[in-house]
Design a protein around this motif. Structure first.
Motif, PDB file in Angstrom:
ATOM      1  N   THR A  88      31.218  20.839  11.191  1.00  0.00           N
ATOM      2  CA  THR A  88      30.292  20.183  11.248  1.00  0.00           C
ATOM      3  C   THR A  88      30.676  18.499  11.651  1.00  0.00           C
ATOM      4  O   THR A  88      31.528  18.021  11.082  1.00  0.00           O
ATOM      5  CB  THR A  88      29.282  19.950  10.027  1.00  0.00           C
ATOM      6  N   ILE A  89      30.311  18.264  12.875  1.00  0.00           N
ATOM      7  CA  ILE A  89      30.471  16.764  13.232  1.00  0.00           C
ATOM      8  C   ILE A  89      29.223  15.912  13.005  1.00  0.00           C
ATOM      9  O   ILE A  89      28.162  16.388  12.859  1.00  0.00           O
ATOM     10  CB  ILE A  89      30.971  16.658  14.586  1.00  0.00           C
ATOM     11  N   SER A  90      29.649  14.727  12.845  1.00  0.00           N
ATOM     12  CA  SER A  90      28.488  13.612  12.817  1.00  0.00           C
ATOM     13  C   SER A  90      28.007  13.172  14.106  1.00  0.00           C
ATOM     14  O   SER A  90      29.006  12.565  14.745  1.00  0.00           O
ATOM     15  CB  SER A  90      29.058  12.516  11.865  1.00  0.00           C
ATOM     16  N   LEU A  91      26.914  13.048  14.228  1.00  0.00           N
ATOM     17  CA  LEU A  91      26.448  12.869  15.584  1.00  0.00           C
ATOM     18  C   LEU A  91      26.462  11.222  15.811  1.00  0.00           C
ATOM     19  O   LEU A  91      26.866  10.951  16.996  1.00  0.00           O
ATOM     20  CB  LEU A  91      24.854  13.293  15.812  1.00  0.00           C
ATOM     21  N   GLU A  92      26.365  10.553  14.801  1.00  0.00           N
ATOM     22  CA  GLU A  92      26.415   9.132  15.006  1.00  0.00           C
ATOM     23  C   GLU A  92      27.782   8.600  15.492  1.00  0.00           C
ATOM     24  O   GLU A  92      27.910   7.408  16.076  1.00  0.00           O
ATOM     25  CB  GLU A  92      26.032   8.268  13.719  1.00  0.00           C
ATOM     26  N   SER A  93      28.806   9.475  15.178  1.00  0.00           N
ATOM     27  CA  SER A  93      30.321   8.798  15.516  1.00  0.00           C
ATOM     28  C   SER A  93      30.571   9.492  16.810  1.00  0.00           C
ATOM     29  O   SER A  93      31.754   9.158  17.230  1.00  0.00           O
ATOM     30  CB  SER A  93      31.153   9.186  14.303  1.00  0.00           C
ATOM     31  N   THR A  94      29.974  10.463  17.364  1.00  0.00           N
ATOM     32  CA  THR A  94      30.424  11.431  18.315  1.00  0.00           C
ATOM     33  C   THR A  94      29.740  11.263  19.665  1.00  0.00           C
ATOM     34  O   THR A  94      28.601  11.954  19.996  1.00  0.00           O
ATOM     35  CB  THR A  94      30.543  12.911  17.857  1.00  0.00           C
ATOM     36  N   VAL A  95      30.084  10.271  20.426  1.00  0.00           N
ATOM     37  CA  VAL A  95      29.653  10.172  21.545  1.00  0.00           C
ATOM     38  C   VAL A  95      29.203  11.253  22.532  1.00  0.00           C
ATOM     39  O   VAL A  95      27.873  11.579  23.392  1.00  0.00           O
ATOM     40  CB  VAL A  95      30.230   9.342  22.583  1.00  0.00           C
ATOM     41  N   HIS A  96      30.260  12.135  22.862  1.00  0.00           N
ATOM     42  CA  HIS A  96      30.322  13.314  23.624  1.00  0.00           C
ATOM     43  C   HIS A  96      30.075  14.443  22.550  1.00  0.00           C
ATOM     44  O   HIS A  96      30.859  15.376  22.527  1.00  0.00           O
ATOM     45  CB  HIS A  96      31.533  13.610  24.262  1.00  0.00           C
ATOM     46  N   ALA A  97      28.798  14.336  21.850  1.00  0.00           N
ATOM     47  CA  ALA A  97      28.456  15.513  20.828  1.00  0.00           C
ATOM     48  C   ALA A  97      28.441  16.845  21.695  1.00  0.00           C
ATOM     49  O   ALA A  97      28.923  17.802  20.891  1.00  0.00           O
ATOM     50  CB  ALA A  97      27.270  15.228  20.124  1.00  0.00           C
ATOM     51  N   GLN A  98      28.125  16.824  22.784  1.00  0.00           N
ATOM     52  CA  GLN A  98      27.834  18.415  23.298  1.00  0.00           C
ATOM     53  C   GLN A  98      29.426  18.791  23.325  1.00  0.00           C
ATOM     54  O   GLN A  98      29.400  20.228  23.344  1.00  0.00           O
ATOM     55  CB  GLN A  98      27.091  18.299  24.604  1.00  0.00           C
ATOM     56  N   ARG A  99      30.384  17.988  24.088  1.00  0.00           N
ATOM     57  CA  ARG A  99      31.439  18.488  24.195  1.00  0.00           C
ATOM     58  C   ARG A  99      32.068  19.149  22.743  1.00  0.00           C
ATOM     59  O   ARG A  99      32.899  19.910  22.971  1.00  0.00           O
ATOM     60  CB  ARG A  99      32.253  17.420  24.975  1.00  0.00           C
ATOM     61  N   ALA A 100      31.962  18.151  21.810  1.00  0.00           N
ATOM     62  CA  ALA A 100      32.442  18.351  20.758  1.00  0.00           C
ATOM     63  C   ALA A 100      32.165  19.824  20.126  1.00  0.00           C
ATOM     64  O   ALA A 100      32.995  20.540  19.422  1.00  0.00           O
ATOM     65  CB  ALA A 100      32.607  17.233  19.481  1.00  0.00           C
TER      66      ALA A 100
END
Ligand code: DX5
Ligand code: ZN
Length: 221
Positions: A88-100
């Motif tokens: 699980t990634i944190s949306l607020e810290s991940t600019v390219h969330a879709q890529r991640a």
């Protein structure tokens, strides 16, 4: 959907982690929640890839890895993910969330997305096809033992309705933070199906893991 207990390892006996793993297996937790904190995204430090990889080599329980870090993509190649593990990634810290999220799926793990209490659900809309586990933080991330942000219960219900309404009934909905014996029935009634169990339940002071687990299962029934 089967309701799952994800035991928060940062709340276990950190100096006896191997023994804690054995006990958690014995009491029948479903997932092992591994919090990763980098001292930047949150004001605390917790678990690093080599430790998590060592845990993966020591148990067959799925790992539920929760990244609270500024650079999830940097961390991804360092983790030895097994089929059935969630990342699980944190949306607020991940600019390219879709890529991640796509990279997590590509790596063979369940792609998860965490939202802070203050982040509105609308931020999730365009990412729904890439998310298999939505993790709603019900406290501000960083520490165990905090009090529930009260509006989290309504947010769980709205998230479940949003997922179901958009055709994502199979997407799991996890709650993390002050999942106490009192709060869990309300969380489950609102639609949560993964409960992150920390100091408010499974690891409550004065309770054995057996007692904590029995009370938590009863609260989730
Ligand atoms: C951080 C952790 C903590 C903690 C939750 O993401 O997952 O929130 O273990 O457990 P409580 O709030 O019950 O101590
Ligand atoms: Zn967590």
């Amino acid at each position: 959907m089967k309701r799952l207990v994800s035991a928060s390892l940062m709340c276990a006996d950190l100096l006896n982690l191997r023994a804690s793993l054995r006990q958690l297996e014995e009491v029948g937790v479903d997932w092992l929640h591994c919090d990763v904190m980098d001292g930047h995204f949150v004001p605390n430090w917790m678990m690093f890839p080599d430790l998590i990889n060592a845990i993966a080599g020591e148990t067959s329980l799925p790992l539920d890895i929760h990244l609270m870090v500024t650079d999830a993509l940097m961390m991804l190649p360092r983790l030895k993910l097994r089929k059935g593990d969630a990342l699980t990634i944190s949306l607020e810290s991940t600019v390219h969330a879709q890529r991640a999220l796509a990279a997590v799926r590509e790596a063979g793990a369940i792609p998860g997305l965490a939202l802070n209490p203050g982040t509105p659900l609308v931020m999730l809309e365009e990412l729904l096809p890439d998310v298999e586990l939505l993790l709603l933080m019900s406290v501000n991330p960083g520490y165990a033992g905090q009090k529930l942000v009260p509006q989290s219960i309504g947010k769980i219900a709205r998230a479940r309705a949003m997922l179901d309404g958009a055709g994502y009934a199979a997407t799991r909905l996890a709650v993390d933070g002050n999942c106490s014996f009192d709060n869990v029935p309300r969380m489950v009634a609102a639609g949560a199906d993964v409960i992150v169990a920390g100091t408010s339940s499974l690891f409550m002071k004065g309770l054995s893991l057996q007692e904590g687990m029995a009370r938590l299962r009863a609260a989730m029934a």
